[in-house]
Each structure stands twice: as structure tokens, then as C-alpha cells.
Write a protein that holds these residues in place. Structure first.
Motif: not given
Length: 283
Positions: A113-117, A221-234
Motif C-alpha cells: 500500500a505504501l509503494a502503490h496506494p 498512509y492511513f491518514r493520507t489515503h483513508q482506504p476503506p478499512f475493516l478489522a476482524v480480530w480474535g
């Protein structure tokens, strides 16, 4: 459309094994596994998503059925692993895709993601960390190796490569251990027992410090590009704490965070629930 095929791609001379399913014109989803596993960890998830997505799950370099070159032929760092996987996506025509990251797959996928957002349409993180508060005390022996890469500290980590520890990683935090199939950890133990595999894993334990050093870059990267994000966590993961999942919301206010009453390998017990969460999120 839900049938899985098993393929190999020549990536600049590096042989990458991968699982593939779904229609080639469907939205693309890249699945990146973690330690000490391989793409087989997605064996229950892929059929549940393949009617809606074009799915590819490679074995990372040095894992599973992908090439396992000697350490004098390939330097085992997460940067080099990510570079191979980036070229792999180009080789198979994955130009824009959502990425599912777990454990080691997280620093690999976040580097992509950093290299190719522009290539990333969404991120699903299943116990894939990018914040220091997500690292539990279980990392302390590895932290000691970062600070002092002595033979003594390296040898102390060999206990993390045994069959017993792999079994523990699969069952710790699972309310009913009988729900965990032995297939996954038994196959992981087989791959881990190959000549040279332990030294490769110890090299990666040492290099993981460079992932932590990149956390600020991942967060930017998260702050700049704001990709849709889902965390599914044990939520009972002994290595990556729930605080690490919640931390994504600092940089991604619209992130969706879901916790499940299970351990590190959440797909072993909650593949149905995670597949439903992914489908709802991506559609």
C-alpha cells in the motif's frame, strides 16, 4: 465459480505458489497469510467468498509451497518478501485489489500500500498490527533479540518454532479447542521442519523490528489515503492485542472494527462470521 485452483507463478525466477478462485472479472481480493502458516489458512474462507470475488492467496517466500531458497541466495527480510509479492501481483494482473492481511501478511500488505496506494481498494486486517500498543508482552523475547542479536537470544527463540508452540498458537484463547482442526497446525509443523526453515524464521524474527520502525509510515498512509478499512480480530490473541485493532480508528475514523471470541488464528473457528463481515463491508 467457487472451485479453487492451485497454480505457480515465475516472479523473476522466484517460484510463488498460490490458490485462486472466482471469476476473473469480479472484484479482486488478495489474501496474505502469517507466521508460521501459508495460504492453506484460507481454505475455509475462500469458498465462502469466491462467488463474489476474484481471490488469490499466495504462499509468501519461504513459506508453504513457494520457493525456499537458502539464506545465502535470498535475504529473508519483510522488505524483500513484500517486493516479491508486489511483483507477483503484477505478474498475475492484480492491478487494483482489496487486501486481507494477517500477522506477517500485515507488514507485507502495508508495504504494498505504501509503494502503490493507487492499487489498494480496501484493507481487511485480521490480527494484522500497525500500532505499538497492539504488541503484547509475548513479544518480549523477540524484543530482547532486537536489542541484542546474540546467539543466546537467537537460540532462546527456537522454542517458538516447535510443534507444541504452533499448536498453542492455534488453540490459545479458543473457548473450545476441539473446534480447531489439526490440519492447519500439522501442515504448518511439516513446513517448519524442513531443512533451513528454522534459521529463516529466526532471521525474520530479527527483521520484524523494521516493521515496527515503519509503523509511523503505515499510519501516515492511513491518514493520507483513508482506504476503506475493516478489522476482524480474535480478541484473545496472545500476540496482537485488541488495542491494536482499536488504534486504527485514530487514523481511519470510518474504520469498522469487529471482535470475535477466539485466538490468533480466528479463521479456524470463525470463518463464517468473518466471511459475512467481509462481504457486507466490501459490497
Amino acid at each position: 465459480m467457487t472451485a479453487i485452483t492451485y497454480r505457480r507463478a515465475d516472479v523473476d525466477g522466484f517460484n510463488v505458489f498460490y490458490r485462486e478462485a472466482g471469476a476473473i472479472d469480479a472484484p479482486k481480493l488478495l489474501l496474505l497469510h502469517g507466521f508460521p502458516s501459508a495460504g492453506h489458512m484460507f481454505r475455509d474462507l475462500i469458498p465462502k467468498l469466491a462467488d463474489r470475488f476474484h481471490i488469490v492467496a499466495p504462499d509468501l517466500p519461504g513459506f508453504g509451497q513457494s520457493d525456499l531458497p537458502d539464506r545465502d541466495q535470498f535475504t529473508y527480510t519483510f522488505e524483500n518478501i513484500a517486493n516479491v509479492i508486489a511483483r507477483f501481483t503484477e505478474r498475475i494482473g492484480f492491478d487494483r485489489f482489496a487486501v486481507y492481511v494477517f500477522d506477517y501478511g500485515a507488514p507485507t500488505g502495508f508495504r504494498l500500500a505504501l509503494a502503490h496506494p493507487e492499487r489498494i481498494t480496501a484493507i481487511i486486517s485480521q490480527n494484522g498490527n500497525a500500532y505499538e500498543e497492539g504488541l503484547s508482552d509475548g513479544w518480549n523475547p523477540i524484543r530482547a533479540y532486537w536489542q541484542d542479536p546474540s546467539p543466546t537470544n537467537r537460540d532462546a527463540l527456537r522454542a517458538m518454532l516447535t510443534r507444541e508452540t504452533t499448536h498453542w498458537q492455534y488453540t490459545h484463547g479458543v473457548p473450545d479447542a476441539s473446534a480447531v482442526s489439526p490440519d492447519g497446525y500439522s501442515l504448518d509443523d511439516y513446513y517448519m521442519s524442513r531443512p533451513g526453515a528454522h534459521e529463516i524464521q529466526l532471521d525474520l524474527f530479527r527483521d520484524y523490528r523494521n516493521n515496527v520502525a515503519l509503523y509511523p509510515a503505515f499510519q501516515a498512509y492511513f491518514r493520507t489515503h483513508q482506504p476503506p478499512f475493516l478489522a476482524v480480530w480474535g480478541k484473545n490473541d496472545p500476540f496482537f492485542l485488541p488495542a491494536g485493532a482499536e488504534a486504527f480508528k485514530r487514523d481511519l475514523p470510518q474504520a469498522v472494527v469487529r471482535f470475535f471470541d477466539t485466538g490468533h488464528f480466528a479463521l479456524e473457528t470463525h470463518a463464517d462470521e468473518i466471511a459475512t463481515a467481509i462481504t457486507e463491508f466490501l459490497e
